[in-house]
Design a protein around this motif. Sequence first.
Motif, PDB file in Angstrom:
ATOM      1  N   ARG A   1       0.361  19.216  -3.303  1.00 11.13           N
ATOM      2  CA  ARG A   1       1.824  19.159  -3.357  1.00 11.13           C
ATOM      3  C   ARG A   1       2.398  17.973  -2.590  1.00 11.13           C
ATOM      4  O   ARG A   1       3.556  17.582  -2.819  1.00 11.13           O
ATOM      5  N   VAL A   2       1.630  17.389  -1.690  1.00  9.82           N
ATOM      6  CA  VAL A   2       2.076  16.183  -0.984  1.00  9.82           C
ATOM      7  C   VAL A   2       1.458  14.934  -1.616  1.00  9.82           C
ATOM      8  O   VAL A   2       2.162  13.953  -1.894  1.00  9.82           O
ATOM      9  N   MET A   3       0.169  14.985  -1.874  1.00 16.07           N
ATOM     10  CA  MET A   3      -0.531  13.810  -2.373  1.00 16.07           C
ATOM     11  C   MET A   3      -0.048  13.382  -3.751  1.00 16.07           C
ATOM     12  O   MET A   3       0.233  12.195  -3.986  1.00 16.07           O
ATOM     13  N   THR A   4       0.070  14.325  -4.675  1.00 14.71           N
ATOM     14  CA  THR A   4       0.440  13.960  -6.046  1.00 14.71           C
ATOM     15  C   THR A   4       1.835  13.345  -6.139  1.00 14.71           C
ATOM     16  O   THR A   4       2.007  12.302  -6.786  1.00 14.71           O
ATOM     17  N   PRO A   5       2.879  13.921  -5.531  1.00 17.86           N
ATOM     18  CA  PRO A   5       4.188  13.259  -5.594  1.00 17.86           C
ATOM     19  C   PRO A   5       4.182  11.849  -5.001  1.00 17.86           C
ATOM     20  O   PRO A   5       4.866  10.952  -5.510  1.00 17.86           O
ATOM     21  N   ILE A   6       3.417  11.647  -3.921  1.00 18.12           N
ATOM     22  CA  ILE A   6       3.339  10.302  -3.337  1.00 18.12           C
ATOM     23  C   ILE A   6       2.727   9.326  -4.332  1.00 18.12           C
ATOM     24  O   ILE A   6       3.226   8.205  -4.531  1.00 18.12           O
ATOM     25  N   TRP A   7       1.647   9.739  -4.972  1.00 15.53           N
ATOM     26  CA  TRP A   7       1.017   8.888  -5.986  1.00 15.53           C
ATOM     27  C   TRP A   7       1.994   8.569  -7.118  1.00 15.53           C
ATOM     28  O   TRP A   7       2.097   7.415  -7.572  1.00 15.53           O
ATOM     29  N   ILE A   8       2.699   9.575  -7.587  1.00 13.13           N
ATOM     30  CA  ILE A   8       3.642   9.372  -8.698  1.00 13.13           C
ATOM     31  C   ILE A   8       4.719   8.366  -8.303  1.00 13.13           C
ATOM     32  O   ILE A   8       5.058   7.447  -9.066  1.00 13.13           O
ATOM     33  N   VAL A   9       5.271   8.537  -7.117  1.00 11.85           N
ATOM     34  CA  VAL A   9       6.337   7.640  -6.659  1.00 11.85           C
ATOM     35  C   VAL A   9       5.808   6.217  -6.497  1.00 11.85           C
ATOM     36  O   VAL A   9       6.490   5.241  -6.856  1.00 11.85           O
ATOM     37  N   VAL A  10       4.596   6.070  -5.965  1.00 15.99           N
ATOM     38  CA  VAL A  10       4.034   4.735  -5.770  1.00 15.99           C
ATOM     39  C   VAL A  10       3.799   4.038  -7.111  1.00 15.99           C
ATOM     40  O   VAL A  10       4.193   2.882  -7.312  1.00 15.99           O
ATOM     41  N   VAL A  11       3.160   4.740  -8.043  1.00 19.05           N
ATOM     42  CA  VAL A  11       2.857   4.142  -9.348  1.00 19.05           C
ATOM     43  C   VAL A  11       4.140   3.770 -10.078  1.00 19.05           C
ATOM     44  O   VAL A  11       4.312   2.637 -10.556  1.00 19.05           O
ATOM     45  N   ALA A  12       5.063   4.731 -10.183  1.00 21.91           N
ATOM     46  CA  ALA A  12       6.305   4.466 -10.909  1.00 21.91           C
ATOM     47  C   ALA A  12       7.208   3.507 -10.143  1.00 21.91           C
ATOM     48  O   ALA A  12       7.863   2.644 -10.745  1.00 21.91           O
ATOM     49  N   GLY A  13       7.237   3.619  -8.812  1.00 19.93           N
ATOM     50  CA  GLY A  13       8.117   2.769  -8.024  1.00 19.93           C
ATOM     51  C   GLY A  13       7.774   1.300  -8.130  1.00 19.93           C
ATOM     52  O   GLY A  13       8.663   0.436  -8.198  1.00 19.93           O
ATOM     53  N   LEU A  14       6.477   0.990  -8.138  1.00 14.77           N
ATOM     54  CA  LEU A  14       6.080  -0.411  -8.282  1.00 14.77           C
ATOM     55  C   LEU A  14       6.541  -0.987  -9.617  1.00 14.77           C
ATOM     56  O   LEU A  14       6.954  -2.147  -9.698  1.00 14.77           O
ATOM     57  N   VAL A  15       6.453  -0.183 -10.669  1.00 16.89           N
ATOM     58  CA  VAL A  15       6.893  -0.653 -11.988  1.00 16.89           C
ATOM     59  C   VAL A  15       8.404  -0.831 -12.019  1.00 16.89           C
ATOM     60  O   VAL A  15       8.922  -1.854 -12.487  1.00 16.89           O
ATOM     61  N   LEU A  16       9.132   0.149 -11.502  1.00 14.93           N
ATOM     62  CA  LEU A  16      10.591   0.109 -11.587  1.00 14.93           C
ATOM     63  C   LEU A  16      11.191  -0.966 -10.696  1.00 14.93           C
ATOM     64  O   LEU A  16      12.306  -1.440 -10.954  1.00 14.93           O
ATOM     65  N   ALA A  17      10.470  -1.369  -9.646  1.00 21.28           N
ATOM     66  CA  ALA A  17      10.990  -2.428  -8.770  1.00 21.28           C
ATOM     67  C   ALA A  17      10.791  -3.816  -9.360  1.00 21.28           C
ATOM     68  O   ALA A  17      11.435  -4.768  -8.910  1.00 21.28           O
ATOM     69  N   MET A  18       9.933  -3.936 -10.348  1.00 21.54           N
ATOM     70  CA  MET A  18       9.564  -5.252 -10.847  1.00 21.54           C
ATOM     71  C   MET A  18      10.674  -5.964 -11.629  1.00 21.54           C
ATOM     72  O   MET A  18      10.858  -7.174 -11.458  1.00 21.54           O
ATOM     73  N   PRO A  19      11.455  -5.296 -12.509  1.00 17.46           N
ATOM     74  CA  PRO A  19      12.485  -6.038 -13.246  1.00 17.46           C
ATOM     75  C   PRO A  19      13.483  -6.744 -12.338  1.00 17.46           C
ATOM     76  O   PRO A  19      13.841  -7.903 -12.574  1.00 17.46           O
ATOM     77  N   GLY A  20      13.932  -6.060 -11.284  1.00 19.29           N
ATOM     78  CA  GLY A  20      14.867  -6.698 -10.364  1.00 19.29           C
ATOM     79  C   GLY A  20      14.251  -7.884  -9.658  1.00 19.29           C
ATOM     80  O   GLY A  20      14.908  -8.915  -9.459  1.00 19.29           O
ATOM     81  N   SER A  21      12.973  -7.745  -9.278  1.00 19.46           N
ATOM     82  CA  SER A  21      12.287  -8.859  -8.636  1.00 19.46           C
ATOM     83  C   SER A  21      12.157 -10.042  -9.575  1.00 19.46           C
ATOM     84  O   SER A  21      12.393 -11.198  -9.183  1.00 19.46           O
ATOM     85  N   LEU A  22      11.787  -9.790 -10.819  1.00 20.60           N
ATOM     86  CA  LEU A  22      11.638 -10.877 -11.788  1.00 20.60           C
ATOM     87  C   LEU A  22      12.976 -11.508 -12.131  1.00 20.60           C
ATOM     88  O   LEU A  22      13.059 -12.726 -12.332  1.00 20.60           O
ATOM     89  N   GLU A  23      14.015 -10.682 -12.173  1.00 17.94           N
ATOM     90  CA  GLU A  23      15.331 -11.224 -12.521  1.00 17.94           C
ATOM     91  C   GLU A  23      15.836 -12.175 -11.445  1.00 17.94           C
ATOM     92  O   GLU A  23      16.535 -13.150 -11.737  1.00 17.94           O
ATOM     93  N   SER A  24      15.461 -11.908 -10.179  1.00 20.98           N
ATOM     94  CA  SER A  24      15.878 -12.818  -9.119  1.00 20.98           C
ATOM     95  C   SER A  24      15.143 -14.142  -9.185  1.00 20.98           C
ATOM     96  O   SER A  24      15.615 -15.152  -8.654  1.00 20.98           O
ATOM     97  N   VAL A  25      13.978 -14.147  -9.845  1.00 17.31           N
ATOM     98  CA  VAL A  25      13.193 -15.380  -9.961  1.00 17.31           C
ATOM     99  C   VAL A  25      13.537 -16.130 -11.243  1.00 17.31           C
ATOM    100  O   VAL A  25      13.736 -17.352 -11.246  1.00 17.31           O
TER     101      VAL A  25
END
Length: 546
Positions: free
Chosen positions: A34-58
């Motif tokens: 119940r702790v490990m799986t949500p952390i994994w989900i947030v990390v995997v999805a968070g890295l993807v969702l953060a990328m468009p904003g990062s690329l748009e700034s470049v």
Amino acid sequence: MTAVLGAAAAPRSGGTRQLAGTGALLRLALRRDRVMTPIWIVVVAGLVLAMPGSLESVYATAAERADAMESMNANSSMRAMYGPVYGDSLGALTAWRIGCFAGVLAAVMSLVIVVRHTREEEETGRQEMLSASMVGRRAPLTAALLAAFVANAGAGLLIAVGLAGRGAAGALALGLGVAGTGMVFAGVAAVAAQLTESTRLAKGLTAAVLGAAYVLRAAGDSGDAGDTGDAGGTAGSSAATWLSPLGWQQNLRAFTGERWWVLALVGAVIVAQGLAAYELAGRRDVGMSFLPTRPGPARGRLATAGALALRLQRGSVAGWTAGFLLAGLVFGQMASGAADIVGDNENTRDIFERMGGQSGLTDAFLATLAGLFGMVAGLYVVASVLRLHGEETSQRAEPVLAGAVGRLRWAAGHLVIAFGGTVLLMVVCGLGMAVGHGEDMGAVLGACLAQLPAIWVLGGLAVLLVGAYPKAAVASWAVVGTCLAIGWIGPALDLPQAVMDLSPFGHLPKLPGTAMSWPPLLTLTLLAAVLTAGGLAGLRRRDMIT
């Protein structure tokens, strides 16, 4: 555990008897994770969702994105690392930049979950107790695969919803691609759990398949990219790429004329692996395997606790060393073409300068690479230190400590491997980068070695948690993950310096190209020593976990 046995005790009939108790085991697995799986989900999805904003700034304009696409496809090293670029939209660039790595993270998440609830349960003896009740032969495997499905579906759903504004079809394709890749390696882990007799071997075999898949994809993509704009044909993909599940994901071509039929290939492989794992599970006894462990010598050859630690961790050290050497060679070759990669894009140049200093583009690129490798080495040192915690919780440490071996001597054996291994990793990485770059061996090697104090701080924190607060030891992963996120995404988002300074890597000199600054290196080394000493003091005083 009693609740699980009670829930599984109801009688079953017919073919469902093989799956009796699956629901109860799934609830148990989800509760344990119940702790490990949500952390994994947030990390995997968070890295993807953060990328468009990062690329748009470049790449703020369509012209800049088109130029970036052309330059990336012309660079064989960049194609080997990330694959070819199939479109110049922010969604397509996101799928190119992070899609493969998100798939790798989903694969690691899946292998951890599946092995944890299959082979690890058998190795610890818990599965034998459960099987004494009305639990079907294939119920544990089914519950493990369903737990992996829940985790991958969660990550895929977050990606699809989060990127829907960039294009619903592309967001769905990317989400399904990441989740599908995770489930493919869940199937690999399920088969490996039947073949091997230990948790370590099951994870190692699955990780080896994942590494081979990445190498195949990189080898296939490093060749002629072909007509990457042809969304309908197979341009830009070689036979080696199609042999890799990571290659299937990028050939979905999210946000660029999606190829939905590739998902049928992914689904067919998942079903085939599941059937193979079920067949193997039905043909062996609990705790047994098809590849039994080779018996050791009649007389033991490990005379010290340090020798035992080396024996337990030598495979991990060898794998990490080979990976760092190969990555150093690849990225070192990329450094020679840093100017071509950046081109006239001032935003990209600014990011490299924030990450690696303002001493020239090539030096800034090398400094950036050294810092990124240092942060990845932080993952190694935390994993190696936590091996102490694993030996303790599995009660394998008790027989060692029952002899003439003190706690500090036992811990020292593992810590030498952990901290000394980081030196080995950064040395081979520096040598690989220098060989790939073709010059400045001393400067590049020095830049890599300068990362060690920050790496040791992360290792020292892990020692402190294991020694003084063992129940919170898993928090070490959160710390190193945060440092990795700050160092990787922070410069692109132009985060405040106060945020960047939260990571020990933010205090290191930007080598090569700038003058050496000894005070921060000495301060971080002293901090690492204090944290390690505090952890060893706590380990010496507290009771061992039973």
